[in-house]
Motif scaffolding. Structure first.
Motif, PDB file in Angstrom:
ATOM      1  N   THR A  54       6.793  -1.033  -3.952  1.00  0.00           N
ATOM      2  CA  THR A  54       5.966  -1.862  -4.398  1.00  0.00           C
ATOM      3  C   THR A  54       6.667  -3.456  -4.370  1.00  0.00           C
ATOM      4  OG1 THR A  54       5.266  -0.215  -6.063  1.00  0.00           O
ATOM      5  CG2 THR A  54       4.544  -2.466  -6.292  1.00  0.00           C
ATOM      6  N   ASP A 113      -1.987   0.492  -0.712  1.00  0.00           N
ATOM      7  CA  ASP A 113      -0.905   1.480  -1.334  1.00  0.00           C
ATOM      8  C   ASP A 113      -1.260   2.878  -0.973  1.00  0.00           C
ATOM      9  OD1 ASP A 113       1.429   2.337  -2.356  1.00  0.00           O
ATOM     10  OD2 ASP A 113       0.602   1.761  -4.556  1.00  0.00           O
ATOM     11  N   GLU A 114      -0.482   3.795  -0.936  1.00  0.00           N
ATOM     12  CA  GLU A 114      -0.889   5.221  -0.636  1.00  0.00           C
ATOM     13  C   GLU A 114      -1.995   5.346   0.056  1.00  0.00           C
ATOM     14  OE1 GLU A 114       1.036   7.255  -2.522  1.00  0.00           O
ATOM     15  OE2 GLU A 114       2.125   5.972  -4.102  1.00  0.00           O
ATOM     16  N   GLY A 170       1.672   7.369  -7.490  1.00  0.00           N
ATOM     17  CA  GLY A 170       2.140   6.016  -7.882  1.00  0.00           C
ATOM     18  C   GLY A 170       2.587   5.668  -9.261  1.00  0.00           C
TER      19      GLY A 170
HETATM   20 MG    MG Z   1       4.157   3.314  -5.273  1.00  0.00          MG
END
Ligand code: MG
Ligand code: ADP
Length: 698
Positions: free
Chosen positions: A301, A393-394, A559
């Motif tokens: 992140t 993200d992901e 996450g």
């Molecule tokens: Mg993450």
């Protein structure tokens, strides 16, 4: 011969059968021809029943006493019978193949191939394939193909259909450049098994082999063809990407230093390297297409945040897309803390966001620098003011279409630069690593940065597989111990797909049960069907330490970051894939304290997957294991790439890959310089566009 024509061109396939084939994904003549045998029986290998030994066997005999019974478990039927030859008889059993009861002629011999072993105290042959013995076969060395039975169509029926088409195989057109007649690409450096007619030969030999050498030859050609298509499409994607333009976001050393020095920790070397890769890419006017792979908890992140600053300080907007509301919220809070002091304006856009229209207007007017959100980010009515950089993200959680939708939100650029399409820079982040072998082949067009190092002080998570019956002895004391230390725990219940219990009742029941066992603890539960505000409130309480034990479905899988949580319990662990188990486990071990993961297994012997989990916490190792255990098609299953099924080729065949790669590169160059050349290869064009859908990450 037009391979795109419907399967009904094959004699013997009428409308009804065609419908059934469709259910198995066989629509066209091409699909049919590429439906390859899953195995071959060699009738020389038969064993007399009196000589049977446990294992894979083939017997020749007649069958009698067939009957089908329904079992108590709903939907399961058992068909059993007796196979006899002149030396004895044995019991045979099929599960859920009721048609077997009517398939056989009592007065004729069949070959049965299957596994012979001890089940419930008696020896039997389980779910064998069956082939009618022709008289000639007794002496012949024929190899008979065995097909995967699809939609209730048995292998024998498929054998018959291919037989009907046998004479037509010779007319199968070629596919690969350099094999066509009058082909301008003839002087490509082709391997000797790629020649005019090679495809027809290979398919014929697959379905009607004379001997095992032919099967090998056929496989090699088909594997090559498959790899070539895949690599060609990856090459073309890369070349197309190079033609796009994007905003050049200049690197500014002092700005970057400012962000980094405001962090409460020191970046790891791996984080530094990855950040540097990205900052350099952003400073170019061709779009970045980079995948940041880093194990769970490796600190991706913050790398994303530092990169975002480079775009923001050049006056552009950044979008951060996350797969769940919980995660988006958490990013918004974390990044707000980090970036607001630097003057960055952040907006959160998730399903439950209040005054959405107002927020959207702010984004459109450019009053927001960084927009963090879920799928709400990719709705049509959201317009950015000057979006230049997207972070996903992901990323494995998103489909191709969703990613593309986000990337298309650079409308302002078209106005500014009507001549060319502007594309945003793209950073995809994932903790589900793509094994190296796949990376080189399938995702050849992608730049990759790897964070292969955890922040200092992290300790490997101690993982144990335990039996359900051992919970009281082993697990409960551990839970008390960890919570006494001031730590927190997750308890993951299996998602129940069907039946009368749904997720919510299963977590609720488990929470009640655990509350009875641990009356002193603050226990709450979480599941996907809750209202977003409810979920947020619970996650918020958990992250502030107000909840000791959180019983949850896999909604916490991706996450979520609560460093004080040190214990993870996963019920019915056998029901998850390796990647998912690793993700779930990654919710703990995110702080300095030692962390633990308990995988509760209902089976007597833990599967290979659970053993791998016990052995390693390295996501890259686990990904390679997963590839070995399941094969690439399943890993990059429906979620990531549609259906990447390498039917034939093996990604470990590096020699073949490098041969195919060389040819793919030369052909890509020719096609890019002369798009009309591609029109000549209609079939190839079709399969390339299919693969391109699967292999591009932007
Ligand atoms: Mg993450
Ligand atoms: P992931 O890679 O799984 O997305 P996160 O970015 O959520 O990991 O980071 C996990 C935790 O580690 C966060 O609490 C983050 O603040 C912390 N972290 C990140 N980098 C470092 C570092 N270099 N040193 C110490 N802690 C770090």
């Amino acid at each position: 011969m037009d391979l795109s024509s419907e399967v009904t061109t094959v004699s013997g396939i009428g409308e009804k059968l065609a419908e059934k084939l469709k259910k198995a994904g066989i629509y066209t003549l091409r699909d049919f021809l590429y439906f390859l045998p899953r195995d071959y029986e060699n009738f020389q290998n038969t064993v007399k029943i009196c000589d049977l030994r446990p294992g894979k066997v083939m017997v020749r005999g007649r069958i009698s006493d067939l009957e089908t019974t329904a079992t108590r478990r709903r939907g399961l039927s058992i068909t059993s019978g007796t196979i006899s030859d002149e030396t004895g008889s044995l019991r045979v059993v099929w599960f859920n193949q009721p048609y077997r009861a009517k398939q056989f002629d009592d007065n004729r011999d069949y070959y049965f191939t299957g596994t012979y072993d001890l089940k419930n105290g008696r020896y039997q042959l389980t779910s064998p394939s069956a082939t009618l013995a022709k008289d000639a076969d007794t002496t012949g060395s024929d190899l008979n193909p065995i097909y995967r039975a699809v939609s209730g169509i048995p292998s024998v029926k498929l054998v018959q259909l291919f037989e009907n088409f046998r004479e037509n195989f010779a007319f199968i057109p070629d596919l690969l450049p350099g094999t066509l007649e009058n082909d301008s690409l003839k002087n490509l450096d082709l391997p000797d098994f790629v020649y005019p007619g090679a495809r027809a030969d290979a398919l014929f030999k697959s379905h009607f082999p004379d001997n095992s050498v032919e099967i090998g030859e056929a496989r090699r050609y088909l594997a090559y063809e498959e790899l070539f298509e895949l690599l060609l499409s990856a090459n073309l994607s890369k070349q197309e990407n190079h033609k796009l333009k994007s905003e050049k976001l200049p690197f500014n050393a002092s700005n970057t230093k400012k962000v980094i020095s405001s962090l409460p920790f020191k970046l790891t070397d791996a984080q530094r390297q990855a950040t540097w890769d990205i900052l350099q890419d952003l400073d170019k006017s061709t779009p970045m297409n980079r995948l940041l792979q880093g194990d769970v908890g490796s600190g991706k992140t913050v790398v994303g945040a530092i990169s975002a600053m480079q775009a923001i300080s050049s006056g552009f907007q950044v979008a951060l897309l996350a797969p769940t509301a919980i995660l988006a919220l958490q990013h918004a809070e974390g990044l707000d803390k980090l970036l607001r002091p630097l003057g960055v304006k952040i907006a959160l856009l998730i399903g439950s966001t209040k005054h959405k229209d107002l927020v959207k207007r702010q984004i459109e007017q450019g009053n927001v620098d960084l927009v963090i959100g879920t799928h709400a980010l990719i709705t049509d009515d959201l317009v950015f003011n000057r979006l230049a950089f997207c972070i996903i993200d992901e990323q494995h959680r998103f489909g191709v279409n969703q990613r593309q939708k986000l990337l298309s939100k650079t409308a302002h650029n078209v106005v500014k630069n009507p001549a060319g399409t502007m594309a945003p820079h793209l950073l995809s982040m994932t903790a589900t690593p793509i094994p190296r072998s796949l990376q080189l082949t399938v995702f050849g067009d992608l730049d990759v940065s790897v964070i292969n190092q955890l922040p200092a002080g992290r300790q490997p998570i101690i993982t144990s597989v335990i039996k359900e019956t051992d919970q009281k002895e082993i697990l409960y004391p551990k839970i008390r111990e960890e919570i006494k230390k001031g730590h927190q725990a997750y308890w993951i219940c299996r998602k129940i797909e069907e039946g009368k219990h749904n997720d919510s009742s299963s977590v609720k029941r488990q929470a009640t049960k655990l509350q009875g066992i641990f009356p002193e603890l603050k226990i709450e539960y979480l599941h996907g069907k809750m209202k977003p505000e409810e979920k947020d409130a619970i996650m918020d309480r958990f992250s502030r330490g107000k909840i000791n034990l959180l019983v949850s479905t896999t909604v916490v899988e991706v996450g979520v970051n609560v460093p004080n949580a040190t214990l993870m319990v996963i019920m019915d662990a056998e029901g998850y894939g390796l990647a998912q188990l690793h993700q779930l486990r990654g919710r703990v071990g995110r702080g300095d304290a030692e962390s633990f993961c308990y995988l509760i297994s209902t089976s007597e012997h833990p599967s290979k997957r659970l053993q791998a989990m016990e052995k390693s916490t390295d996501g890259f190792y686990l990904a390679e294991m997963d590839l070995k255990i399941r094969g690439p098609g399943e890993i990059y299953g429906s979620l990531q790439h549609g259906a990447l099924d390498l039917q034939i080729a093996s990604l470990s065949d590096t020699a073949l890959i490098s041969q195919a790669s060389r040819q793919a590169k030369s052909v890509a160059k020719i096609f890019v310089n002369d798009p009309s050349a591609m029109l000549k290869y209609k079939e190839l064009g079709e399969s390339i566009s299919h693969y391109q859908q699967l292999t591009t990450l932007n």
